[in-house]
Design a protein around this motif. Structure first.
Motif, mmCIF file in Angstrom:
data_model
loop_
_atom_site.group_PDB
_atom_site.id
_atom_site.type_symbol
_atom_site.label_atom_id
_atom_site.label_comp_id
_atom_site.label_asym_id
_atom_site.label_seq_id
_atom_site.Cartn_x
_atom_site.Cartn_y
_atom_site.Cartn_z
ATOM 1 N N ALA B 172 0.829 -1.213 0.000
ATOM 2 C CA ALA B 172 0.000 0.000 0.000
ATOM 3 C C ALA B 172 0.863 1.264 0.000
ATOM 4 C CB ALA B 172 -0.925 0.007 1.209
ATOM 5 N N LEU B 173 2.192 1.095 0.133
ATOM 6 C CA LEU B 173 3.066 2.270 0.190
ATOM 7 C C LEU B 173 3.717 2.607 -1.146
ATOM 8 C CD1 LEU B 173 4.780 1.359 3.557
ATOM 9 C CD2 LEU B 173 3.133 3.194 3.165
ATOM 10 N N TYR B 175 2.574 3.530 -3.860
ATOM 11 C CA TYR B 175 2.025 4.675 -4.603
ATOM 12 C C TYR B 175 2.961 5.874 -4.493
ATOM 13 C CZ TYR B 175 0.550 7.043 -0.326
ATOM 14 O OH TYR B 175 0.537 7.691 0.874
ATOM 15 N N MET B 183 -4.096 1.236 -3.253
ATOM 16 C CA MET B 183 -4.038 2.472 -2.465
ATOM 17 C C MET B 183 -3.925 3.697 -3.373
ATOM 18 S SD MET B 183 -4.213 2.821 0.737
ATOM 19 C CE MET B 183 -4.808 4.443 1.109
ATOM 20 N N TYR B 200 -11.549 4.907 0.488
ATOM 21 C CA TYR B 200 -10.725 4.164 1.452
ATOM 22 C C TYR B 200 -11.478 2.949 1.978
ATOM 23 C CZ TYR B 200 -7.302 7.932 1.416
ATOM 24 O OH TYR B 200 -6.360 8.833 1.034
ATOM 25 N N ALA B 203 -11.166 0.373 -0.628
ATOM 26 C CA ALA B 203 -9.839 -0.241 -0.548
ATOM 27 C C ALA B 203 -9.770 -1.226 0.625
ATOM 28 C CB ALA B 203 -8.764 0.826 -0.383
#
Lengths: 247, 236, 223
Positions: B172-173, B175, B183, B200, B203
């Motif tokens: 999820a990081l 991006y 994400m 969100y 997600a």
């Protein structure tokens, strides 16, 4: 009469373990319960201090009448504070040192001050020659040492009855003797004891009364010589001849 | 307040990029597993010099946030390639895509974590099993492959499953370096109308479902492998 | 740019990182303990609730948990007429991280409690302790010691997760690093992030050392 049990019954799911037990013990008696494995001996012992709860039955302990099917928390605590137990697997508190194991019951069961409790614990540890082990944790002690401390933990409380649940079964053969010696010493001092054991020599030499237990019932009871030398019941005879080489 | 229509419309759009999340996690897990086996062997055999160095690297990776690791690779990988060029190794630093950066960072992260799990799974196999295998005349290598490794794999699966699920969540990081996965898509869609909570939640649902499916798959594979290795199931 | 300047700048964010860590761990433990207690009450509804909570958190990226806390909580509070839009950002950070880590701590506490030897409790009762003291003196300390390795791992995971509060604009060590790297127009970025990584590593090594000391103190307690 110190303890009298009347018609104690206990079922596990649909398996009857105790089929109406009657048992009475006088102060100073050493009652040894023998019998095949799985016959309910241990369950009977655990019903006396209510680690397990009976389905029905009556008990008179120190002249106090108790209904086993319906006990109050106060009654349970009262009985536990006048009895003590020695376990097969010792069950020393693993997070406490030897001396703390002994003082714990004095502090939290009998409301003694920590100072007095530790003094008493020290004295009783000394009397069995284990004072040098006072700051050891159970994991640092041999099985024999753990069980002897387990016995001190029980007797330091000055209980009316000590319940022994196969105290030597988990021990290496060479360590059994020291534990039995401590138990005999206790019996000689007049401590009332109920002992579940497979040590027939102990039963023969120390017991004031032997109870033969099978299939959740008391089959036969009498002095050691009556039960071992002149058993009346067929099943007692069978059991004794099967283990003949052991004693 | 809560625009449920928007949430429902956005859901398929976000779901459409879920394969990127899964793709990254699986590639990183596979490369990580291969590296982890290497690391575990080096550390268990106490290979001279290499073992302590690898140990420090594993501790470093396990002691730092994955997002920091990602940026270290993001800024460090091009410089490493330029340095290699200077040494005469033909590399092209201009063509590094964000995907390569992410896979490098996440594989290293997975390798460090999996290597520790392999070692603890290895230690939980009873050493007497190995002795018994040797005593019936197996060579050490054969004893390892036939007796120890199958038991090790059975012990490893629950931890491996947790590490893999963490990988999915950690992607999820990515991006941040411009890869469009769940994400990122949620952020992109919500930034249009500032309706963050709707996307969100979309997600969240997608992540929970993906993680649940993979957790189940690992559970089933554990049961199958335990049946084959021990002819029994672990009792939970 | 000097290394020392980078370190000093990043350390400016340390108080925020640490207060977030300590507060989140405290509240996560509180959540974990009470959820474990509910779970063990053997009430089917309560333990189902605990299961659902754990299932949701397991599948939620911590980043998303923080975002949901930051954007979702104000909306939830607005429903009952309370405006929390102006509350300090650290509040939302603590909520997001505690809710996330509480589930894992619950699992750690519960499984540790269940693996305490039943004979220990029986022995405590047999020497005349009441249920409360048997729990406080024997069960709880042993539960805690069994759970310790898991607690350590979770705490280390939480240290790393604090870096994610950048999404709500909190100024922790990580945000200081990104700010610094942006100010320098792309120079020394690698150095900044390596130093940042080393700082996190140092915190983690310190935690590992503390747990090792604690463990050494109790090395003879084998549970």
């Amino acid at each position: 009469m110190l303890l009298e049990i009347k018609n104690l019954k206990k079922k596990f799911v649909n398996n009857t373990v105790l089929k109406g037990i009657d048992l009475s013990i006088n102060a100073g008696e050493v009652v040894v319960i023998i019998g095949p494995s799985g016959s309910g001996k241990t369950t009977l012992l655990r019903n006396i201090n209510f680690l397990e709860q009976a389905d029905s039955g009556k008990m008179t302990f120190k002249n106090k009448r108790l209904n086993l099917a319906n006990l109050s928390n106060e009654e349970i605590l009262w009985v536990r504070r006048h009895t003590a137990m020695v376990f097969q697997n010792y069950n020393l508190f693993k997070n406490k040192t030897a001396i703390e194991n002994i003082s714990e019951g004095l502090i939290f069961g009998q409301n003694k001050s920590k100072k007095v409790a530790l003094q008493l614990a020290k004295k009783s540890l000394d009397s069995v020659g284990l004072l040098d082990k006072q700051d050891f944790y159970p994991a640092q002690l041999s099985g024999g040492q753990q069980q002897r401390i387990g016995i001190v933990r029980a007797t330091v409380l000055n209980p009316d009855i000590v319940l022994f649940d196969e105290p030597t079964s988990a021990l290496d053969p060479e360590l059994v003797g020291t534990v039995l010696y401590d138990m005999k010493h206790l019996a000689d001092q007049g401590q009332t004891m109920i002992v579940v054991t497979h040590q027939m020599s102990f039963a023969r030499n120390v017991a004031s009364r032997v109870v033969f237990f099978a299939d959740g019932e008391i089959i036969e009871t009498g002095t050691p010589s009556e039960v071992f030398d002149h058993p009346k019941n067929k099943r007692t005879k069978q059991f004794l001849s099967a283990i003949a080489e052991d004693y | 307040m809560f625009d449920s229509n928007f949430a429902i419309q956005s859901f398929p759009k976000i779901l459409a990029v879920a394969p990127m999340t899964i793709y990254l996690s699986i590639i990183a897990a596979i490369i990580g597993l291969v590296l982890a086996i290497l690391i575990a062997v080096i550390r268990e055999r106490k290979v001279f010099v290499l073992s302590p160095i690898v140990g420090i690297i594993v501790s470093f990776i396990r002691g730092t946030p994955i997002i920091v690791q990602m940026y270290v690779v993001y800024y460090g990988l091009p410089q490493l390639l330029i340095a290699l060029q200077r040494w005469g190794i033909n590399t092209d630093s201009s063509g590094i895509s964000a995907i390569i950066v992410a896979i490098t960072a996440y594989s290293l992260n997975a390798a460090a974590n999996i290597s520790e799990s392999i070692r603890s799974a290895y230690h939980s196999v009873d050493y007497k099993q190995y002795e018994a295998a040797i005593s019936v005349g197996m060579t050490p290598l054969r004893a390892m492959i036939r007796i120890i490794v199958p038991q090790l794999i059975a012990n490893l699966i629950p931890n491996f499953s947790n590490i893999f699920i963490d990988l999915i969540k950690d992607t999820a990081l990515v991006y941040n370096i411009g890869i469009v996965e769940i994400m990122a898509k949620a952020n992109i869609i919500s930034s249009v109308g500032f309706k963050y909570i709707e996307t969100y939640l979309d997600a969240l649902i997608i992540y929970i479902i993906i993680c649940w499916i993979f957790a189940k798959l690992f559970q089933i594979s554990e049961v199958i492998i335990r049946q084959r290795v021990f002819a029994t199931q672990r009792i939970n | 740019m000097k290394v020392s300047k980078v370190i000093v700048t990043l350390l400016n964010g340390l108080p925020e990182t640490l207060s977030l860590l300590v507060a989140s761990f405290f509240f996560a433990s509180l959540i974990g303990l009470s959820m474990a207690w509910l779970y063990l009450r053997k009430n089917p509804i309560l333990s189902d609730l605990a299961k659902i909570y754990l299932g949701i958190v397991r599948g939620t990226p911590p980043l998303l948990m923080l975002l949901l806390s930051y954007f979702g909580l104000p909306k939830l509070f607005a429903l009952v007429g309370i405006n929390i839009n102006d509350w300090a950002k650290i509040f939302f950070g603590i909520v997001g991280l505690s809710v996330g880590w509480g589930a894992y701590l619950e699992e750690a506490f519960r499984s540790a409690y269940l693996s305490v030897d039943k004979g220990q409790y029986e022995a405590a009762l047999s020497v005349g302790m009441d249920v409360k003291h048997a729990f406080l003196q024997i069960l709880m300390p042993q539960t805690f010691l069994i759970a310790l390795p898991n607690i350590e791992n979770l705490l280390i995971g939480l240290v790393k997760a604090t870096s994610l509060v950048y999404v709500m604009g909190m100024v922790d060590m990580y945000s200081k690093a990104t700010d610094l790297s942006n100010q320098n127009q792309g120079v020394y970025q690698l150095e900044i992030f390596i130093i940042l990584a080393l700082l996190y590593w140092l915190i983690v090594l310190l935690i590992e050392w503390l747990f090792r000391m604690f463990h050494r103190y109790y090395r003879y307690v084998e549970i």
